[in-house]
Design a protein around this motif. Structure first.
Motif, PDB file in Angstrom:
ATOM      1  N   TRP A 168       1.029  -0.884   0.148  1.00  0.00           N
ATOM      2  CA  TRP A 168      -0.461  -0.163  -0.555  1.00  0.00           C
ATOM      3  C   TRP A 168       1.256   1.097  -0.062  1.00  0.00           C
ATOM      4  N   VAL A 169       0.439   2.123  -1.026  1.00  0.00           N
ATOM      5  CA  VAL A 169       0.837   3.591  -0.913  1.00  0.00           C
ATOM      6  C   VAL A 169      -0.362   4.890  -0.495  1.00  0.00           C
ATOM      7  N   ASN A 170      -0.464   5.139   0.284  1.00  0.00           N
ATOM      8  CA  ASN A 170      -0.693   4.132   2.175  1.00  0.00           C
ATOM      9  C   ASN A 170      -1.488   3.788   2.244  1.00  0.00           C
ATOM     10  N   LEU A 171      -1.627   2.789   3.682  1.00  0.00           N
ATOM     11  CA  LEU A 171      -2.932   2.681   4.221  1.00  0.00           C
ATOM     12  C   LEU A 171      -3.746   3.560   4.287  1.00  0.00           C
ATOM     13  N   PRO A 172      -5.205   3.760   3.941  1.00  0.00           N
ATOM     14  CA  PRO A 172      -6.041   4.562   4.664  1.00  0.00           C
ATOM     15  C   PRO A 172      -5.732   4.824   5.607  1.00  0.00           C
ATOM     16  N   ALA A 173      -5.795   3.830   6.963  1.00  0.00           N
ATOM     17  CA  ALA A 173      -5.540   4.541   7.993  1.00  0.00           C
ATOM     18  C   ALA A 173      -4.284   5.220   8.943  1.00  0.00           C
ATOM     19  N   VAL A 174      -3.073   4.712   8.025  1.00  0.00           N
ATOM     20  CA  VAL A 174      -1.763   4.936   8.234  1.00  0.00           C
ATOM     21  C   VAL A 174      -2.040   6.427   7.664  1.00  0.00           C
ATOM     22  N   GLU A 175      -2.447   6.799   6.424  1.00  0.00           N
ATOM     23  CA  GLU A 175      -2.196   8.046   6.029  1.00  0.00           C
ATOM     24  C   GLU A 175      -3.000   9.034   6.835  1.00  0.00           C
ATOM     25  N   LEU A 176      -4.239   8.121   7.101  1.00  0.00           N
ATOM     26  CA  LEU A 176      -5.305   9.772   7.833  1.00  0.00           C
ATOM     27  C   LEU A 176      -4.901  10.011   9.076  1.00  0.00           C
ATOM     28  N   ARG A 177      -4.027   9.392  10.333  1.00  0.00           N
ATOM     29  CA  ARG A 177      -3.395   9.337  11.481  1.00  0.00           C
ATOM     30  C   ARG A 177      -2.146  10.278  10.806  1.00  0.00           C
ATOM     31  N   ALA A 178      -1.380   9.953   9.721  1.00  0.00           N
ATOM     32  CA  ALA A 178      -0.294  10.629  10.117  1.00  0.00           C
ATOM     33  C   ALA A 178      -0.546  12.577   8.921  1.00  0.00           C
ATOM     34  N   HIS A 179      -1.940  12.317   8.451  1.00  0.00           N
ATOM     35  CA  HIS A 179      -2.294  14.086   8.421  1.00  0.00           C
ATOM     36  C   HIS A 179      -1.965  14.453   9.893  1.00  0.00           C
ATOM     37  N   TYR A 180      -2.774  14.615  10.777  1.00  0.00           N
ATOM     38  CA  TYR A 180      -2.887  15.547  11.728  1.00  0.00           C
ATOM     39  C   TYR A 180      -1.014  16.531  11.463  1.00  0.00           C
ATOM     40  N   LYS A 181      -1.600  17.960  11.351  1.00  0.00           N
ATOM     41  CA  LYS A 181       0.031  18.219  11.791  1.00  0.00           C
ATOM     42  C   LYS A 181       0.311  18.465  13.040  1.00  0.00           C
ATOM     43  N   PRO A 182      -0.691  18.723  14.142  1.00  0.00           N
ATOM     44  CA  PRO A 182      -0.181  18.346  15.737  1.00  0.00           C
ATOM     45  C   PRO A 182       1.133  17.054  15.857  1.00  0.00           C
ATOM     46  N   LEU A 183       0.933  16.111  15.748  1.00  0.00           N
ATOM     47  CA  LEU A 183       0.876  14.688  15.867  1.00  0.00           C
ATOM     48  C   LEU A 183       1.879  14.946  14.738  1.00  0.00           C
ATOM     49  N   GLN A 184       2.167  15.681  13.759  1.00  0.00           N
ATOM     50  CA  GLN A 184       3.482  15.809  12.991  1.00  0.00           C
ATOM     51  C   GLN A 184       4.562  16.003  13.108  1.00  0.00           C
ATOM     52  N   LEU A 185       3.719  17.675  14.516  1.00  0.00           N
ATOM     53  CA  LEU A 185       4.894  18.480  15.055  1.00  0.00           C
ATOM     54  C   LEU A 185       5.678  17.648  16.240  1.00  0.00           C
ATOM     55  N   LYS A 186       4.697  16.977  16.644  1.00  0.00           N
ATOM     56  CA  LYS A 186       5.216  16.248  18.128  1.00  0.00           C
ATOM     57  C   LYS A 186       5.918  15.291  17.513  1.00  0.00           C
ATOM     58  N   VAL A 187       6.251  14.275  16.763  1.00  0.00           N
ATOM     59  CA  VAL A 187       6.991  13.009  16.013  1.00  0.00           C
ATOM     60  C   VAL A 187       8.139  13.815  15.857  1.00  0.00           C
ATOM     61  N   ALA A 188       8.090  14.937  14.868  1.00  0.00           N
ATOM     62  CA  ALA A 188       9.985  15.579  14.431  1.00  0.00           C
ATOM     63  C   ALA A 188      10.280  15.908  15.849  1.00  0.00           C
ATOM     64  N   ARG A 189       9.514  16.622  16.757  1.00  0.00           N
ATOM     65  CA  ARG A 189      10.285  17.003  17.709  1.00  0.00           C
ATOM     66  C   ARG A 189      10.815  15.766  18.377  1.00  0.00           C
ATOM     67  N   ASP A 190      10.184  14.471  18.209  1.00  0.00           N
ATOM     68  CA  ASP A 190      10.424  14.053  18.955  1.00  0.00           C
ATOM     69  C   ASP A 190      11.789  12.879  18.768  1.00  0.00           C
ATOM     70  N   VAL A 191      12.019  12.809  17.280  1.00  0.00           N
ATOM     71  CA  VAL A 191      13.097  12.233  15.913  1.00  0.00           C
ATOM     72  C   VAL A 191      14.251  13.507  15.975  1.00  0.00           C
ATOM     73  N   GLY A 192      13.430  14.160  16.393  1.00  0.00           N
ATOM     74  CA  GLY A 192      15.380  14.952  17.084  1.00  0.00           C
ATOM     75  C   GLY A 192      14.660  16.630  15.919  1.00  0.00           C
ATOM     76  N   LEU A 193      14.292  16.635  15.276  1.00  0.00           N
ATOM     77  CA  LEU A 193      14.824  17.635  14.208  1.00  0.00           C
ATOM     78  C   LEU A 193      14.326  18.875  14.808  1.00  0.00           C
ATOM     79  N   ARG A 194      14.104  20.011  14.103  1.00  0.00           N
ATOM     80  CA  ARG A 194      13.974  21.244  14.850  1.00  0.00           C
ATOM     81  C   ARG A 194      12.841  22.246  13.756  1.00  0.00           C
ATOM     82  N   ILE A 195      11.727  22.308  14.921  1.00  0.00           N
ATOM     83  CA  ILE A 195      10.265  22.695  14.553  1.00  0.00           C
ATOM     84  C   ILE A 195       9.983  24.545  14.241  1.00  0.00           C
TER      85      ILE A 195
END
Length: 329
Positions: free
Chosen positions: A117-144
């Motif tokens: 799948w490119v991408n599974l719908p459930a995976v894509e739905l979760r990844a669309h959330y900007k607040p979650l994106q920003l949290k994960v980005a910080r968790d992996v060491g990226l600057r935001i």
């Protein structure tokens, strides 16, 4: 190993899908392109249990008759499919029921397919959330950028003061407003030297995302396909030498050139993609005047056809065709 069969779920008019389907056809890969708005109005789906497993058949009669046995599908590209549509002769309440049942049936049946799948719908739905994106980005060491998401006018005003009035507003979701009788209007990233007093009370009506304005030198558009990174530098410099806040709204000449990511940034972006389980994503990064990289967002269904037109040799459509057909793992 069975011959690849690629199911492309997309809207009827999609330039990005067109570019990939064309390549797959040229390679004699079987492709079944399908607009989900055809279901259930102009299509049938049958999911039958047998002694040896499941037998699932999708028949589309929108333009002639064509059919696909879903168990033959080796990969699915979930490429911005459109909403289901019921028969217009039904009463509105019955149309709503039919659409909900369609989403449940097709969503469950498709998700059960043992396909890439490119991408599974459930995976894509979760990844669309900007607040979650920003949290994960910080968790992996990226600057935001410094960020606040709020519908409290006082908190928004306080954040603006903390950033010395150098902030931007952007939409949390698609940024499209559909006005009756008109075309959808986009809400682009907007720089604000301060939040106007007549606008500030409106923050109360809906959550807003405000971020500090990065003093950027340029942007990066990073397209990730099956773990391969394709990085493009985007320059949108005004007459005063300052890059435009949102290159999508830049009226001058955008310049696109292939670029290379620092290993540290690429590794952290890989962690972000793995966290979201995304096989595909279009990542936007701002690079400031001293070379610091700021993660802005990842679009799990971002466009890429225009980049192939702008950057010779990039070959994103070919890379997606490789991944969907199993040439590139």
């Amino acid at each position: 190993m069975p011959d690849p069969v690629v199911l492309v779920l997309t809207q009827e008019f999609d330039v990005t899908a067109d570019s990939v389907v064309k390549i797959l056809n040229e390679r004699d890969v079987r492709v079944f392109r399908y607009d989900t708005s055809y279901f259930p109005r102009n299509s049938t789906l049958t999911y039958r249990s047998t002694d040896t497993g499941w037998l699932t058949t999708l028949v589309d009669t929108t333009y002639g008759r064509r059919s696909l046995r879903l168990e033959d599908v080796t990969s699915v590209w979930y490429r911005r499919p459109t909403p289901f549509t019921a028969d217009s002769s039904l009463q509105e309440v019955h149309q709503e029921f039919a659409v909900k049942e369609s989403a449940h049936a097709m969503g469950g049946i498709f998700s059960a397919l043992p396909a890439r799948w490119v991408n599974l719908p459930a995976v894509e739905l979760r990844a669309h959330y900007k607040p979650l994106q920003l949290k994960v980005a910080r968790d992996v060491g990226l600057r935001i950028p410094k960020t606040i998401i709020t519908n409290d006018p006082e908190e928004a005003a306080r954040f603006s003061r903390e950033c010395d009035g150098s902030i931007v507003y952007k939409a949390l979701n698609s940024g499209l407003i559909h006005q009756p009788g008109g075309w959808p209007r986009g809400l682009l990233t907007t720089a604000l030297s301060e939040i106007p007093l007549e606008i500030l009370p409106r923050v109360r009506y809906s959550p807003c995302i405000f971020q500090e304005l990065i003093d950027k030198a340029y942007e990066l558009r990073i397209t990730v396909i099956g773990g391969k990174f394709f990085t493009v530098r985007v320059d949108s410099t005004d007459g005063d030498g300052k890059p435009h806040v949102d290159s999508r709204n830049f009226l001058g000449n955008l310049r696109y050139t292939q670029a290379t990511l620092p290993d540290e940034i690429e590794n952290r972006l890989r962690q972000l993609m793995r966290t979201f389980e995304l096989a595909y994503g279009a990542i936007d990064v701002a690079v400031d005047q001293v070379g610091e990289h700021y993660f802005l967002e990842v679009n799990p269904a971002g466009q890429f056809a225009w980049l192939d037109d702008e950057v010779p040799g990039l070959n994103l459509a070919s890379a997606m065709a490789d991944y969907l057909s199993g040439v590139s793992d």
